[in-house]
Design a protein around this motif. Structure first.
Motif, PDB file in Angstrom:
ATOM      1  N   ALA A 206      17.601  18.553  72.240  1.00  9.77           N
ATOM      2  CA  ALA A 206      16.668  19.204  71.313  1.00  9.77           C
ATOM      3  C   ALA A 206      16.504  20.680  71.696  1.00  9.77           C
ATOM      4  CB  ALA A 206      15.321  18.484  71.341  1.00  9.77           C
ATOM      5  N   GLU A 207      16.475  20.945  72.998  1.00  9.47           N
ATOM      6  CA  GLU A 207      16.381  22.343  73.452  1.00  9.47           C
ATOM      7  C   GLU A 207      17.673  23.102  73.124  1.00  9.47           C
ATOM      8  OE1 GLU A 207      13.195  21.842  77.120  1.00  9.47           O
ATOM      9  OE2 GLU A 207      15.292  21.335  77.481  1.00  9.47           O
ATOM     10  N   PHE A 208      18.794  22.400  73.244  1.00  8.49           N
ATOM     11  CA  PHE A 208      20.078  23.015  72.857  1.00  8.49           C
ATOM     12  C   PHE A 208      20.022  23.407  71.383  1.00  8.49           C
ATOM     13  CE2 PHE A 208      24.696  23.472  73.726  1.00  8.49           C
ATOM     14  CZ  PHE A 208      25.162  23.648  72.439  1.00  8.49           C
ATOM     15  N   ALA A 209      19.582  22.457  70.540  1.00  7.47           N
ATOM     16  CA  ALA A 209      19.516  22.713  69.097  1.00  7.47           C
ATOM     17  C   ALA A 209      18.548  23.861  68.793  1.00  7.47           C
ATOM     18  CB  ALA A 209      19.098  21.441  68.365  1.00  7.47           C
TER      19      ALA A 209
ATOM     20  N   THR B 211      21.222  31.591  65.604  1.00  8.62           N
ATOM     21  CA  THR B 211      21.888  31.662  64.285  1.00  8.62           C
ATOM     22  C   THR B 211      20.909  31.984  63.166  1.00  8.62           C
ATOM     23  OG1 THR B 211      21.614  29.278  63.988  1.00  8.62           O
ATOM     24  CG2 THR B 211      23.711  30.024  64.918  1.00  8.62           C
ATOM     25  N   GLY B 212      19.605  31.860  63.465  1.00  6.71           N
ATOM     26  CA  GLY B 212      18.615  32.080  62.418  1.00  6.71           C
ATOM     27  C   GLY B 212      18.562  30.936  61.418  1.00  6.71           C
ATOM     28  N   LYS B 213      19.172  29.810  61.759  1.00  7.18           N
ATOM     29  CA  LYS B 213      19.153  28.638  60.871  1.00  7.18           C
ATOM     30  C   LYS B 213      18.257  27.575  61.486  1.00  7.18           C
ATOM     31  CE  LYS B 213      23.797  28.860  58.930  1.00  7.18           C
ATOM     32  NZ  LYS B 213      25.001  28.056  58.711  1.00  7.18           N
ATOM     33  N   ASN B 214      17.849  26.613  60.654  1.00  5.75           N
ATOM     34  CA  ASN B 214      17.090  25.488  61.197  1.00  5.75           C
ATOM     35  C   ASN B 214      18.064  24.333  61.458  1.00  5.75           C
ATOM     36  OD1 ASN B 214      15.115  23.684  61.951  1.00  5.75           O
ATOM     37  ND2 ASN B 214      14.715  23.045  59.838  1.00  5.75           N
ATOM     38  N   ILE B 215      18.394  24.134  62.738  1.00  4.82           N
ATOM     39  CA  ILE B 215      19.344  23.074  63.100  1.00  4.82           C
ATOM     40  C   ILE B 215      18.633  22.118  64.063  1.00  4.82           C
ATOM     41  CG2 ILE B 215      21.619  22.557  64.081  1.00  4.82           C
ATOM     42  CD1 ILE B 215      22.277  25.556  63.402  1.00  4.82           C
ATOM     43  N   PRO B 216      18.012  21.077  63.545  1.00  5.40           N
ATOM     44  CA  PRO B 216      17.300  20.146  64.423  1.00  5.40           C
ATOM     45  C   PRO B 216      18.273  19.231  65.158  1.00  5.40           C
ATOM     46  CG  PRO B 216      17.196  19.377  62.158  1.00  5.40           C
ATOM     47  CD  PRO B 216      17.933  20.688  62.122  1.00  5.40           C
ATOM     48  N   TYR B 217      17.750  18.621  66.213  1.00  8.59           N
ATOM     49  CA  TYR B 217      18.530  17.603  66.921  1.00  8.59           C
ATOM     50  C   TYR B 217      18.173  16.240  66.348  1.00  8.59           C
ATOM     51  CZ  TYR B 217      20.097  14.345  70.489  1.00  8.59           C
ATOM     52  OH  TYR B 217      20.691  13.291  71.130  1.00  8.59           O
ATOM     53  N   SER B 218      19.183  15.449  66.021  1.00  6.59           N
ATOM     54  CA  SER B 218      18.934  14.095  65.539  1.00  6.59           C
ATOM     55  C   SER B 218      19.549  13.107  66.520  1.00  6.59           C
ATOM     56  CB  SER B 218      19.568  13.929  64.147  1.00  6.59           C
ATOM     57  OG  SER B 218      19.457  12.581  63.747  1.00  6.59           O
ATOM     58  N   ASN B 219      18.684  12.279  67.101  1.00  5.84           N
ATOM     59  CA  ASN B 219      19.170  11.320  68.093  1.00  5.84           C
ATOM     60  C   ASN B 219      19.561  10.003  67.416  1.00  5.84           C
ATOM     61  OD1 ASN B 219      19.539  10.995  71.017  1.00  5.84           O
ATOM     62  ND2 ASN B 219      18.245   9.211  70.675  1.00  5.84           N
TER      63      ASN B 219
ATOM     64  N   PRO C 287      30.494  24.089  65.714  1.00 12.68           N
ATOM     65  CA  PRO C 287      30.976  24.239  64.331  1.00 12.68           C
ATOM     66  C   PRO C 287      30.471  23.135  63.413  1.00 12.68           C
ATOM     67  CG  PRO C 287      32.748  24.686  65.872  1.00 12.68           C
ATOM     68  CD  PRO C 287      31.599  24.169  66.687  1.00 12.68           C
ATOM     69  N   SER C 288      30.479  21.883  63.868  1.00  7.51           N
ATOM     70  CA  SER C 288      30.008  20.819  62.964  1.00  7.51           C
ATOM     71  C   SER C 288      28.491  20.867  62.825  1.00  7.51           C
ATOM     72  CB  SER C 288      30.511  19.440  63.399  1.00  7.51           C
ATOM     73  OG  SER C 288      30.075  19.149  64.675  1.00  7.51           O
ATOM     74  N   ALA C 289      27.776  21.269  63.869  1.00  9.89           N
ATOM     75  CA  ALA C 289      26.320  21.412  63.737  1.00  9.89           C
ATOM     76  C   ALA C 289      25.978  22.472  62.683  1.00  9.89           C
ATOM     77  CB  ALA C 289      25.701  21.784  65.089  1.00  9.89           C
ATOM     78  N   LEU C 290      26.773  23.547  62.674  1.00 15.39           N
ATOM     79  CA  LEU C 290      26.532  24.608  61.691  1.00 15.39           C
ATOM     80  C   LEU C 290      26.927  24.160  60.284  1.00 15.39           C
ATOM     81  CD1 LEU C 290      27.708  27.816  63.623  1.00 15.39           C
ATOM     82  CD2 LEU C 290      25.388  26.936  63.303  1.00 15.39           C
ATOM     83  N   GLN C 291      27.949  23.337  60.217  1.00 13.63           N
ATOM     84  CA  GLN C 291      28.399  22.854  58.902  1.00 13.63           C
ATOM     85  C   GLN C 291      27.360  21.920  58.276  1.00 13.63           C
ATOM     86  OE1 GLN C 291      32.214  20.884  59.073  1.00 13.63           O
ATOM     87  NE2 GLN C 291      32.195  20.382  56.899  1.00 13.63           N
ATOM     88  N   PHE C 292      26.782  21.037  59.103  1.00  9.79           N
ATOM     89  CA  PHE C 292      25.887  20.011  58.554  1.00  9.79           C
ATOM     90  C   PHE C 292      24.404  20.315  58.802  1.00  9.79           C
ATOM     91  CE2 PHE C 292      29.974  17.829  59.345  1.00  9.79           C
ATOM     92  CZ  PHE C 292      30.267  17.474  58.032  1.00  9.79           C
ATOM     93  N   ASN C 293      24.123  21.432  59.467  1.00 11.54           N
ATOM     94  CA  ASN C 293      22.745  21.823  59.768  1.00 11.54           C
ATOM     95  C   ASN C 293      21.982  20.770  60.554  1.00 11.54           C
ATOM     96  OD1 ASN C 293      22.610  24.477  58.723  1.00 11.54           O
ATOM     97  ND2 ASN C 293      22.689  23.604  56.653  1.00 11.54           N
ATOM     98  N   VAL C 294      22.683  20.107  61.460  1.00 19.15           N
ATOM     99  CA  VAL C 294      22.037  19.146  62.356  1.00 19.15           C
ATOM    100  C   VAL C 294      22.932  18.986  63.584  1.00 19.15           C
ATOM    101  CG1 VAL C 294      23.122  17.098  61.293  1.00 19.15           C
ATOM    102  CG2 VAL C 294      20.948  16.859  62.498  1.00 19.15           C
ATOM    103  N   LEU C 295      22.288  18.803  64.737  1.00 18.90           N
ATOM    104  CA  LEU C 295      23.039  18.507  65.960  1.00 18.90           C
ATOM    105  C   LEU C 295      22.848  17.029  66.258  1.00 18.90           C
ATOM    106  CD1 LEU C 295      24.630  19.778  68.464  1.00 18.90           C
ATOM    107  CD2 LEU C 295      22.429  19.639  69.638  1.00 18.90           C
TER     108      LEU C 295
END
Ligand code: NAP
Length: 291
Positions: free
Chosen positions: A203-206, A213-221, A149-157
């Protein structure tokens, strides 16, 4: 009779689902902290007994007539050793024939903060003389789907696991393993290192989350301290924020990687792919929760 502690928890309920496919309900005892939460288990034909890990006398009564016991590790991190000790003492008094304990992957050598209490619990069990089997569980995929849910809210994992490969399996896979061990003969003395067949980076999870979801949700370490601060800022209690961040940092060093495939060998099928667990979580609005 087989008894399951933490029977009202997420893993406990899944273990019971699996056991009911193998043995009749009247052979199962649900050991629970709060019987009011277990009316559904009673309705399914299980005996429900009060068994708070902090109440030794109640544990003695609760284990009456039990042959095999699954001790699901307590969720009260930092208080687990004394709680588990109470269960182990009661198991010893009741002459339990098999004590199965849900430990952590690679418990003896693991550098994870979480591993201390599991390592010490394993030692207590060994010293008790009660026949044991250790289910050293790796990471639930749900630990990360809880962050959807927070990854979808902020468009980043966000995370601190770097390029660490994590051998994720669904909680239900670990539950199936526990049910197998509890219903098989000759399990005393065995130690299973349990983890998913496939290992993933965050990153693979993201990337999979983005695909579904069809969104661009990158992984940020992030550095561990920064990630911990963000989790605290999001309202997580300090202990949980520290635990999640330090677990990620350990995962970056490979602490949650395993290539032994013992879990799939035990349950007779491949472990649940990441994509499937993400799909279920999205259908449920981002849950089921991890912690
Ligand atoms: N491998 C992993 O990735 C991972 C992730 C998270 C947790 N874990 C560990 O695995 C365990 C099972 O996972 P889960 O997802 O089923 O966790 P969960 O849903 O939080 O369930 C924990 C269970 O422990 C019970 N419990 C806590 N304190 C107790 C006490 N004092 N006396 C008796 N029972 C007590 C809870 O009772 P109530 O139902 O009354 O709350 C609950 O049934 C956790 O407790 C934790 O130790 C592993």
């Amino acid at each position: 009779m087989i008894a399951i502690t933490g029977a009202t928890g997420q893993l406990g309920r899944l273990v019971i689902d699996q056991l009911l496919q193998k043995i009749p309900a009247d052979q199962l005892v649900a050991l629970v902290r709060n019987p009011a939460k277990a009316s559904d288990l009673q309705a399914r034909g299980l005996q429900v007994r009060a068994a708070d890990y902090t109440q030794p006398e109640a544990l003695d009564v609760a284990l009456h007539g039990v042959e095999k016991l699954l001790l699901i590790s307590s969720s009260e991190v930092g208080h687990r050793l004394e709680q588990h000790r109470n269960v182990i003492e009661a198991a010893k008094k009741s002459s339990i024939k098999l004590l199965a304990y849900t430990s952590i992957l690679n418990a003896q050598a693991s550098q994870m903060d979480l591993a201390h209490e599991h390592r010490e619990t394993e030692q207590l069990i060994r010293k008790s003389g009660v026949p044991f089997v250790f289910l050293r569980n790796g990471w639930y995929t749900e630990n990360y789907t809880a962050g959807i849910p927070s990854a979808l809210q902020f468009n980043v994992l966000l995370g601190s696991a770097g390029d660490g490969k994590i051998s994720l399996a669904a909680r239900a896979d670990y539950a199936a393993a526990a049910a197998e061990v509890l219903t098989r003969d000759h399990q005393a003395g065995k130690i299973y290192e349990l983890a998913g067949d496939t290992a993933y980076t965050l990153a693979e999870f993201a990337a999979e989350l983005s695909r579904q979801t069809g969104k661009n949700i990158p992984y940020s370490n992030l550095p561990e301290a920064e990630y911990r601060g963000i989790l605290q800022g999001a309202g997580l209690p300090d202990w949980l924020a520290s635990l999640l961040a330090s677990s990620d940092a350990s995962a970056a060093q490979g602490a949650l990687f395993d290539a032994s495939h013992q879990l799939s060998q035990l349950i007779g099928r491949t472990t649940t792919p990441l994509a499937d667990t993400i799909k279920v979580a999205l259908a449920q609005g981002g849950s089921p929760s991890g912690h």
